[in-house]
Design a protein around this motif. Structure first.
Motif, short mmCIF file in Angstrom:
data_model
loop_
_atom_site.label_atom_id
_atom_site.label_comp_id
_atom_site.label_asym_id
_atom_site.label_seq_id
_atom_site.Cartn_x
_atom_site.Cartn_y
_atom_site.Cartn_z
N PRO A 77 55.08 -22.20 -67.84
CA PRO A 77 54.62 -23.54 -67.45
C PRO A 77 53.59 -24.18 -68.38
CG PRO A 77 54.63 -22.08 -65.56
CD PRO A 77 54.92 -21.24 -66.76
N LEU A 78 52.67 -23.41 -68.95
CA LEU A 78 51.57 -23.99 -69.74
C LEU A 78 51.70 -23.71 -71.24
CD1 LEU A 78 48.50 -23.27 -67.44
CD2 LEU A 78 49.58 -25.46 -67.91
N ARG A 79 52.87 -23.48 -71.74
CA ARG A 79 53.00 -23.13 -73.15
C ARG A 79 52.65 -24.33 -74.05
NH1 ARG A 79 57.31 -24.37 -76.42
NH2 ARG A 79 58.92 -25.64 -75.46
N MET A 80 52.31 -24.03 -75.29
CA MET A 80 51.99 -25.06 -76.27
C MET A 80 53.31 -25.70 -76.74
SD MET A 80 49.76 -24.56 -79.74
CE MET A 80 50.85 -23.33 -80.41
N ARG A 81 53.36 -27.03 -76.78
CA ARG A 81 54.58 -27.74 -77.18
C ARG A 81 54.31 -28.61 -78.39
NH1 ARG A 81 53.96 -27.25 -71.79
NH2 ARG A 81 55.69 -26.27 -70.72
N LYS A 82 55.25 -28.62 -79.31
CA LYS A 82 55.11 -29.38 -80.54
C LYS A 82 55.43 -30.85 -80.28
CE LYS A 82 56.71 -29.44 -85.31
NZ LYS A 82 57.58 -28.78 -86.28
N LEU A 83 54.61 -31.73 -80.86
CA LEU A 83 54.85 -33.17 -80.77
C LEU A 83 55.53 -33.64 -82.04
CD1 LEU A 83 51.47 -34.44 -79.27
CD2 LEU A 83 53.63 -34.10 -78.10
N LEU A 84 56.45 -34.57 -81.90
CA LEU A 84 57.19 -35.09 -83.03
C LEU A 84 56.64 -36.47 -83.38
CD1 LEU A 84 60.73 -34.07 -81.76
CD2 LEU A 84 59.25 -32.83 -83.34
N LEU A 85 55.89 -36.54 -84.47
CA LEU A 85 55.29 -37.78 -84.96
C LEU A 85 55.62 -37.94 -86.43
CD1 LEU A 85 51.78 -37.30 -83.34
CD2 LEU A 85 53.25 -39.24 -82.88
N HIS A 86 55.51 -39.16 -86.93
CA HIS A 86 55.70 -39.40 -88.36
C HIS A 86 54.51 -38.84 -89.14
CE1 HIS A 86 59.22 -41.98 -87.99
NE2 HIS A 86 58.63 -42.55 -86.94
#
Length: 153
Positions: A77-86
């Motif tokens: 539930p609390l895992r680190m997630r990658k954000l997709l940005l330029h």
């Protein structure tokens, strides 16, 4: 809100605790059971924050409840997630965070054309007296609206 957007979760606490400056739309790297839980609305953004490390943006503490029909391969539930940005956005955000004392907080999570997106904002922390002032203004506005409503009756 434009066509094709469905807001799943909002972080109202962020607007109370921070002065919001710039906003960015970011995609999120998710697993199959995570997107199913998001579509079911089982997400909490309250204590989440984002960081830039080694040229990549990551979202921490966003709670996505385990998918009810999932099996042993369900997500954490609390895992680190990658954000997709330029790249330019990540560089601008990293520069502001390093030099001027900004932090990156998620303000809302929504589905846009079937894809999960998170709106992250560059924010500066509010002082305690700023928070009290915001509460006073909100209460005064509520009282004025109530008085006008009573007067129109």
């Amino acid at each position: 809100m434009t066509r094709g957007e469905k807001v799943i979760a909002q972080n109202r606490k962020a607007f109370h605790d921070y002065h919001i400056e710039d906003r960015y739309e970011a995609g999120i790297v998710l697993t199959g059971t995570e997107i199913k839980s998001i579509r079911a609305g089982r997400v909490n953004l309250r204590d989440s924050f984002a960081q830039v490390r080694r040229g990549e943006a990551f979202l921490h503490n966003m709670h996505i409840s385990p998918y009810e029909q999932g099996n042993r391969h369900n997500h954490e539930p609390l895992r680190m997630r990658k954000l997709l940005l330029h790249r330019q956005e990540i560089d601008r955000i990293f520069g502001m965070m390093r030099e001027k004392g900004y932090t990156l907080v998620p303000t809302r999570l929504y589905l846009k054309n079937g894809l999960a997106k998170v709106e992250v904002a560059l924010a500066r922390g509010k002082k305690q007296y700023d928070k009290r002032e915001a509460i006073k203004q909100r209460d005064a506005k509520r009282e004025m609206d109530r008085a006008i409503k009573d007067r129109l009756r």
